[in-house]
Design an enzyme around this catalytic site. Structure first.
Site, mmCIF file in Angstrom:
data_model
loop_
_atom_site.group_PDB
_atom_site.id
_atom_site.type_symbol
_atom_site.label_atom_id
_atom_site.label_comp_id
_atom_site.label_asym_id
_atom_site.label_seq_id
_atom_site.Cartn_x
_atom_site.Cartn_y
_atom_site.Cartn_z
ATOM 1 N N GLY A 40 0.787 -1.215 0.000
ATOM 2 C CA GLY A 40 0.000 0.000 0.000
ATOM 3 C C GLY A 40 0.821 1.268 0.000
ATOM 4 C CB CYS A 189 -3.545 -4.888 6.996
ATOM 5 S SG CYS A 189 -4.465 -4.012 5.724
ATOM 6 C CB CYS A 249 22.169 4.885 16.347
ATOM 7 S SG CYS A 249 20.812 5.488 17.390
#
Length: 256
Positions: A40, A189, A249
């Protein structure tokens, strides 16, 4: 490299924008963008990235077209049902603009192939639908020092963020969600539904953020998360802080 007469005419509406101009169009033409997920979000994002003249596109998706996809994945038609989404999307790009280089990768991105698939790109757009893949893409993008635009949707809500986790003050996607995972009973979904027009809105916004990352127009979006509630409707923007103990990170232990 100078723009061809075809490019000058085709991209005239971008060229007249002072914030982009001929230099920006040339940057887009020279860029390589990887789209992870051709569902989508990937469908509308690809349409506008191809329209912007992104010179090289790599499309990664191991899924095939299903009839239920057509409610929101507007690149596909009933004739495409059963075909690999990446291959169908690449075919569309070649018909839309033969000057663009496009590569279809009809396989799942995994820890074993992520670095090979993403290395050499200028921006990565992640439109996948599970935390495991999103975190893998984000961690790899951080390691490779490649800007990541991450977009997600559910029901009437959507979110888009730009991440540069290798920068001292730049968060990565893992800073935002932590060590999230998909539980076996996680709603999908198919179970919860999604408004078709929502994916067009979020996918187009994600494409704009990719163009922003490549050309530098407007304000820097690094570390900003844009949230849209389609029921209200209402946009909100949050600033994500870098997690100093992030596994990807920060100083956190990747093996933990």
């Amino acid at each position: 490299m100078p723009l061809s007469p075809t490019q000058l005419e085709r991209h005239a509406r971008h060229i007249v924008l002072p914030e982009i101009g001929g230099v920006g169009v040339a940057q887009l033409s020279a860029a390589h963008v990887v789209l992870v997920g051709m569902g989508g979000i990937g469908c509308p994002a690809l349409q506008y990235l191809a329209g912007a003249g992104i010179g090289r596109l790599t499309l990664i998706d191991d899924d095939t077209v299903d009839l239920s996809n057509l409610q929101r994945q507007t690149l596909f038609t009933p004739a495409d049902v059963g075909e690999p989404k990446a291959a169908v999307a690449a075919r569309w790009v070649r018909a839309f603009d033969p000057e663009l280089a496009v590569t279809a990768v009809p396989e799942r991105i995994t820890p074993a192939n992520a670095a090979d698939l993403l290395t050499g790109s200028d921006v990565i757009l992640d439109g996948t639908d599970n935390f495991a893949t999103r975190l893998l893409v984000s961690d790899t993008a951080t390691t490779l020092q490649i800007p990541l635009v991450s977009a997600a949707i559910g029901r009437f809500q959507g979110q888009i963020g730009t991440f540069r986790g290798w920068l001292p003050d730049g968060p990565c996607y893992r800073c935002f969600v932590g060590d999230a995972f998909d539980a076996e009973d996680c709603d999908t979904c198919a179970e919860q539904g999604v408004l078709g027009a929502m994916v067009g809105l979020i996918g187009s916004f994600a494409a704009m953020e990719v163009v922003r990352a490549l050309t530098g127009f407007g304000e820097d979006a690094c570390g900003k998360l844009h949230l849209f509630d389609g029921l209200k409707p209402l946009w909100r923007t949050l600033k994500i802080a870098k997690d100093p103990e992030c596994k990807a990170c920060g100083t956190g232990d990747p093996a933990a």
